[in-house]
Scaffold this motif. Structure first.
Motif, PDB file in Angstrom:
ATOM      1  N   GLU A  17       0.831  -1.193   0.000  1.00 31.66           N
ATOM      2  CA  GLU A  17       0.000   0.000   0.000  1.00 31.66           C
ATOM      3  C   GLU A  17       0.871   1.250   0.000  1.00 31.66           C
ATOM      4  N   ILE A  18       0.230   2.352  -0.311  1.00 29.72           N
ATOM      5  CA  ILE A  18       0.893   3.656  -0.255  1.00 29.72           C
ATOM      6  C   ILE A  18       0.152   4.494   0.777  1.00 29.72           C
ATOM      7  N   LYS A  19       0.896   5.053   1.715  1.00 28.28           N
ATOM      8  CA  LYS A  19       0.258   5.825   2.782  1.00 28.28           C
ATOM      9  C   LYS A  19       0.922   7.194   2.903  1.00 28.28           C
ATOM     10  N   GLU A  20       0.085   8.210   3.027  1.00 27.94           N
ATOM     11  CA  GLU A  20       0.602   9.566   3.189  1.00 27.94           C
ATOM     12  C   GLU A  20       0.922   9.786   4.661  1.00 27.94           C
ATOM     13  N   CYS A  21       2.160  10.116   4.944  1.00 25.20           N
ATOM     14  CA  CYS A  21       2.583  10.262   6.332  1.00 25.20           C
ATOM     15  C   CYS A  21       3.865  11.084   6.420  1.00 25.20           C
ATOM     16  N   ASP A  22       4.492  11.051   7.565  1.00 23.50           N
ATOM     17  CA  ASP A  22       5.787  11.681   7.787  1.00 23.50           C
ATOM     18  C   ASP A  22       6.792  10.592   8.159  1.00 23.50           C
ATOM     19  N   VAL A  23       8.049  10.823   7.820  1.00 25.12           N
ATOM     20  CA  VAL A  23       9.103   9.854   8.130  1.00 25.12           C
ATOM     21  C   VAL A  23      10.233  10.583   8.848  1.00 25.12           C
ATOM     22  N   LEU A  24      10.596  10.084  10.011  1.00 25.09           N
ATOM     23  CA  LEU A  24      11.672  10.676  10.796  1.00 25.09           C
ATOM     24  C   LEU A  24      12.879   9.750  10.782  1.00 25.09           C
ATOM     25  N   ILE A  25      14.037  10.302  10.417  1.00 22.87           N
ATOM     26  CA  ILE A  25      15.270   9.516  10.469  1.00 22.87           C
ATOM     27  C   ILE A  25      16.225  10.141  11.476  1.00 22.87           C
ATOM     28  N   ASP A  26      17.027   9.296  12.067  1.00 27.56           N
ATOM     29  CA  ASP A  26      18.056   9.738  13.003  1.00 27.56           C
ATOM     30  C   ASP A  26      19.381   9.194  12.496  1.00 27.56           C
ATOM     31  N   ASN A  27      20.180  10.072  11.922  1.00 22.95           N
ATOM     32  CA  ASN A  27      21.425   9.684  11.265  1.00 22.95           C
ATOM     33  C   ASN A  27      21.132   8.678  10.147  1.00 22.95           C
TER      34      ASN A  27
END
Length: 540
Positions: A17-27
């Motif tokens: 599926e494709i979902k609209e969201c936010d993605v947080l990365i740490d390093n």
């Protein structure tokens, strides 16, 4: 440092599926996916798409005629950030020095690059190459250079005949829980069973839906190949369904630099798969998660919590341009241009590799005999046929010239399908031992292009009395020049090929390089003459 990618459409290869969201990365890791509060270091993606970066599960840098570091600048720019590379081409020419050069040239490149130990140097005992690497040497080199697995096992006869050296190589990698890649063209039934039982895990020599389904049913992973010579996606992708999709990955095997620069590597296979009817998310899954899992590269191949931040951001799912490629959380390419610097390894120990006796015109002469077999090529395939002809009107002369030990051996045959009428080609790219391969219809033209290769090797074409030459100073296989210069010179070569009066349905340079490879049926030309893989004997 944390970075938030806001308002992005994430392709979830687990739930399809494709979902609209936010993605947080740490390093270098993804640590949160969902609706996330804004932070200082934030990128508003405005509805763009994020999907995992790709893996090429089987390739040879050498086939691009670019040194590995230059190859990777192009491939990474199109979203591939993992590579399973088999350096058996340069190893056949330079031995350990070839492996060492490859390892040094890929250092500090922002990608997961795993180098396999070449399994067959030479490809079979019948080959004339620079060195012979037995089982003990295979194990030593694997340990010394921290190699990742055993490259494609091309010595099918050795496997089926329980050759002790072959089985000893395979056993070491199996015992150490390492991948053993397969190479089983046209193999089926009980022969395929025994080959798999010996330890082979993958196969890229798959040409049809039926071959793919048999391999999958027997537990193999099928590498759907999309190279410059062998383009198997349209046929093999028909074998993929919702139940067996996890058994398929993509590979390039061999890519020429112009195609690499204009189409990328795995992204081109993704586009072809979709055009052939595969769902877009499924195509991404084959190109990413499946390959990473096959090659035991953990926490890669998906946009998921704890996974490495290796992904592509694109305006849509058309897989064209305007890509942003991230590796370990860092932007490494944008708009199909790599942003990282490279440090080229020394080529001192992998140059001046052409070592032949002086060839006279008389050495190239031989007469047509209708009782002797002729090699017939098949456009779009590496498979050849054994045929007989009444005359030589539509035939060309072809030669395989030993170039490592100055033996003076020259294999000769007639070949049908090129229809070359006004020139000649010679090159030191001739899988897998990379002796000189030459083609033409006039011995004088053929001698001229052979001599044009000099001691470094490369590709020479003579047409209308003019010779065009691309020097490949690294093992006679790769150029030490930047990719832009190599592509420019190759354009000159391609212009020369266009002036040749010949079959326009083939890529003569790429196809010619495979006509000495005696692990793909049916007949191929070695320094000792025509050899039949099916009959397992020389047939002149």
């Amino acid at each position: 440092m944390k970075t938030l990618f806001k308002n992005i459409n994430v392709v979830d290869v687990f739930n399809h599926e494709i979902k609209e969201c936010d993605v947080l990365i740490d390093n270098d890791r993804i640590i949160s996916i969902g609706k996330i509060d804004e932070i200082e270091n934030m990128v508003d993606c405005k509805g763009k798409y994020m999907y995992p970066s790709f893996i090429d599960t089987h390739l040879h840098f050498e086939s691009s005629q670019l040194r590995p570091s230059e190859y990777l600048k192009l491939a990474i720019a199109y979203g591939t950030t993992a590579f399973i590379a088999d350096p058996h081409e340069i190893t056949n020419v330079c031995g350990e020095d070839g492996i060492k050069f490859i390892k040094e040239d890929i250092k500090d490149i922002p990608a997961d690059i795993k180098i396999m130990m070449p399994s067959c140097v030479p490809a079979t005992p019948l080959e004339y190459n620079k060195v012979k690497i037995d089982a003990d040497e295979t194990i030593r080199l694997t340990k010394k250079y921290d190699l990742y697995g055993l490259g494609e096992m091309m010595d099918i006869i050795g496997v089926l005949n329980d050759d002790k050296e072959v089985l000893k190589k395979i056993k070491y990698f199996k015992d150490n829980n390492m991948i053993v890649d397969g190479h089983a063209p046209l193999m089926s039934g009980i022969f395929l069973d025994k080959y798999i039982l010996a330890g082979m895990y993958t196969d890229h020599e798959v040409f049809t839906k039926e071959e793919a389904l048999e391999r999958v049913s027997k537990g193999m992973t099928v590498q759907i190949r999309n190279g410059s010579a062998a383009k198997d996606v349209e046929k093999v992708i028909k074998a993929v369904n919702k139940d067996n999709i996890s058994s398929f990955v993509f590979a390039t095997d061999d890519k020429e630099p112009e195609e690499l620069a204009s189409k990328g590597t795995i992204i081109d296979a993704v586009k072809k798969a979709i055009k052939s009817g595969i769902d877009k998310i499924d195509a991404i899954k084959i190109a990413s998660l499946n390959g990473y899992r096959t090659y035991k590269l953990e926490k890669r191949g998906a946009i998921a919590i704890g996974y490495y931040a290796n992904f592509i951001i694109a305006p849509d799912l058309e897989f064209n341009k305007n890509l942003e490629v991230y590796y370990m959380g860092k932007l490494v390419a944008k708009d199909n241009v790599s942003l990282f610097e490279i440090k080229n390894a020394s080529i001192l120990n992998v140059t001046s590799t052409v070592n032949i006796k002086k060839i006279e015109l008389e050495d190239l002469k031989f007469n047509f005999d209708k009782s002797k077999p002729v090699m017939e090529i098949i456009p779009g395939s590496l498979i050849t046929k054994k045929i007989y002809c009444k005359d030589d009107k539509e035939l060309n002369r072809m030669y395989s010239i030993e170039r490592h030990h100055k033996t003076g051996l020259i294999g000769k045959c007639f070949v049908k399908g090129f229809n070359l009428k006004n020139g000649a080609i010679a090159q030191t790219i001739s899988h897998d031992s990379h002796n000189i391969i030459a083609l033409g219809n006039d011995e004088k033209d053929i001698l001229d292009v052979i001599n044009a290769l000099k001691t470094d090797g490369g590709i020479a074409i003579k047409v209308d009395g003019k010779i065009t030459y691309l020097e490949l100073d690294i093992a006679g296989l790769m150029s030490s020049k930047p990719y832009a210069e190599v592509i420019k010179k190759r354009h000159e070569l391609l212009e020369a090929t266009h002036k040749l009066s010949m079959n326009n349905k083939i890529n003569p340079l790429m196809l010619l390089s495979f006509l000495s490879l005696i692990v793909i049926p049916d007949i191929k030309l070695t320094c000792n003459g025509l050899y039949s893989i099916i009959e397992r004997k020389y047939i002149e």
